[in-house]
Design a protein around this motif. Structure first.
Motif, mmCIF file in Angstrom:
data_model
loop_
_atom_site.group_PDB
_atom_site.id
_atom_site.type_symbol
_atom_site.label_atom_id
_atom_site.label_comp_id
_atom_site.label_asym_id
_atom_site.label_seq_id
_atom_site.Cartn_x
_atom_site.Cartn_y
_atom_site.Cartn_z
ATOM 1 N N ASP A 164 -25.105 18.140 -31.652
ATOM 2 C CA ASP A 164 -24.439 18.006 -32.791
ATOM 3 C C ASP A 164 -23.888 16.539 -32.897
ATOM 4 O OD1 ASP A 164 -24.771 20.542 -33.729
ATOM 5 O OD2 ASP A 164 -23.039 21.270 -32.938
ATOM 6 N N VAL A 165 -23.604 16.052 -31.646
ATOM 7 C CA VAL A 165 -22.633 14.736 -31.503
ATOM 8 C C VAL A 165 -23.456 14.138 -30.255
ATOM 9 C CG1 VAL A 165 -20.695 13.615 -31.490
ATOM 10 C CG2 VAL A 165 -20.806 15.740 -32.757
ATOM 11 N N LEU A 166 -23.761 12.795 -30.254
ATOM 12 C CA LEU A 166 -23.932 12.112 -29.096
ATOM 13 C C LEU A 166 -23.045 11.040 -28.821
ATOM 14 C CD1 LEU A 166 -26.152 11.278 -27.033
ATOM 15 C CD2 LEU A 166 -27.202 9.969 -28.928
ATOM 16 N N PHE A 167 -22.353 10.999 -27.677
ATOM 17 C CA PHE A 167 -21.588 9.890 -27.254
ATOM 18 C C PHE A 167 -22.322 8.937 -26.068
ATOM 19 C CE2 PHE A 167 -17.318 12.262 -27.410
ATOM 20 C CZ PHE A 167 -17.121 12.166 -28.687
ATOM 21 N N LEU A 168 -22.301 7.720 -26.533
ATOM 22 C CA LEU A 168 -23.148 6.794 -25.715
ATOM 23 C C LEU A 168 -22.233 5.749 -25.107
ATOM 24 C CD1 LEU A 168 -26.253 6.086 -28.109
ATOM 25 C CD2 LEU A 168 -26.162 7.259 -25.815
ATOM 26 N N PRO A 169 -21.525 6.057 -24.154
ATOM 27 C CA PRO A 169 -20.516 5.156 -23.445
ATOM 28 C C PRO A 169 -21.238 4.192 -22.658
ATOM 29 C CG PRO A 169 -20.595 7.226 -22.220
ATOM 30 C CD PRO A 169 -21.772 7.433 -23.355
ATOM 31 N N LEU A 205 -24.237 14.470 -19.727
ATOM 32 C CA LEU A 205 -23.560 15.898 -19.783
ATOM 33 C C LEU A 205 -23.601 16.584 -21.165
ATOM 34 C CD1 LEU A 205 -20.141 14.505 -17.978
ATOM 35 C CD2 LEU A 205 -21.835 16.239 -17.141
ATOM 36 N N LEU A 206 -23.499 17.912 -21.193
ATOM 37 C CA LEU A 206 -23.593 18.361 -22.227
ATOM 38 C C LEU A 206 -22.316 19.286 -22.298
ATOM 39 C CD1 LEU A 206 -25.267 19.130 -24.806
ATOM 40 C CD2 LEU A 206 -26.222 21.138 -23.491
ATOM 41 N N VAL A 227 -21.950 18.540 -27.622
ATOM 42 C CA VAL A 227 -21.701 17.247 -27.591
ATOM 43 C C VAL A 227 -22.633 16.798 -26.264
ATOM 44 C CG1 VAL A 227 -20.272 15.311 -27.379
ATOM 45 C CG2 VAL A 227 -19.432 17.282 -28.574
ATOM 46 N N ALA A 228 -23.515 15.850 -26.474
ATOM 47 C CA ALA A 228 -24.190 15.244 -25.590
ATOM 48 C C ALA A 228 -23.422 13.848 -24.876
ATOM 49 C CB ALA A 228 -25.510 14.974 -25.871
ATOM 50 N N LEU A 229 -23.388 13.394 -23.860
ATOM 51 C CA LEU A 229 -22.872 12.408 -23.315
ATOM 52 C C LEU A 229 -23.976 11.726 -22.330
ATOM 53 C CD1 LEU A 229 -20.321 14.728 -23.120
ATOM 54 C CD2 LEU A 229 -19.002 12.475 -23.060
ATOM 55 N N ALA A 230 -24.479 10.339 -22.962
ATOM 56 C CA ALA A 230 -25.204 9.845 -22.112
ATOM 57 C C ALA A 230 -25.302 8.524 -21.814
ATOM 58 C CB ALA A 230 -26.754 10.035 -22.750
#
Length: 135
Positions: free
Chosen positions: A71-76, A46-47, A24-27
């Motif tokens: 696999d999944v990207l979170f864009l907060p 963050l990964l 999961v990537a968090l950008a």
């Protein structure tokens, strides 16, 4: 990073079925919508990466969808991850952020690929539709 590592370890059951390499990537989404482009100026991210024994956290550089291997990207939106981490139940707050639209979720793999990589439990815990109502 250490705070998120502790959260992932506390919720290890959500990641137990993941295949090594699942991630999961968090950008951060600043400015709002800027990260939904194919290529963007490099930004910290963050990964969460499934290692052989656990889900680990590392720092990376987000350059847009074109080069993202997660696999999944979170864009907060700004402050959403900090708010989740400061909450008594960070995963519950993460789920609330997804539900309220403060955290966008982009799935970067097909449903079959996600199933093969073991994402079912995680998606269900966040209240995200995965297999639909007809399993």
């Amino acid at each position: 990073m250490g705070g998120w590592q502790a959260v992932l370890e506390r919720h290890a059951e959500l990641f137990a079925e993941l295949a090594p390499g699942a991630s999961v990537a968090l950008a951060a989404r600043t400015p709002p919508r800027a990260n939904i482009e194919q290529v963007v100026e490099p930004r910290p991210m963050l990964l969460w990466l499934r290692e052989s024994a656990r889900m680990g956290v590392s720092e990376g550089e987000y350059r847009g969808l074109k080069t993202l291997g997660a696999d999944v990207l979170f864009l907060p939106e700004e402050g959403a991850l900090d708010a989740a981490l400061a909450h008594q139940q960070p995963m519950s707050e993460l789920k609330r952020g997804v539900r309220d639209g403060r955290i966008l979720v982009m799935v970067m793999r097909s449903r079959n690929e996600l199933r093969e990589r073991g994402w079912s439990e995680f998606f269900e815990a966040l209240g995200l539709p995965f297999l639909g109502t007809c399993r």
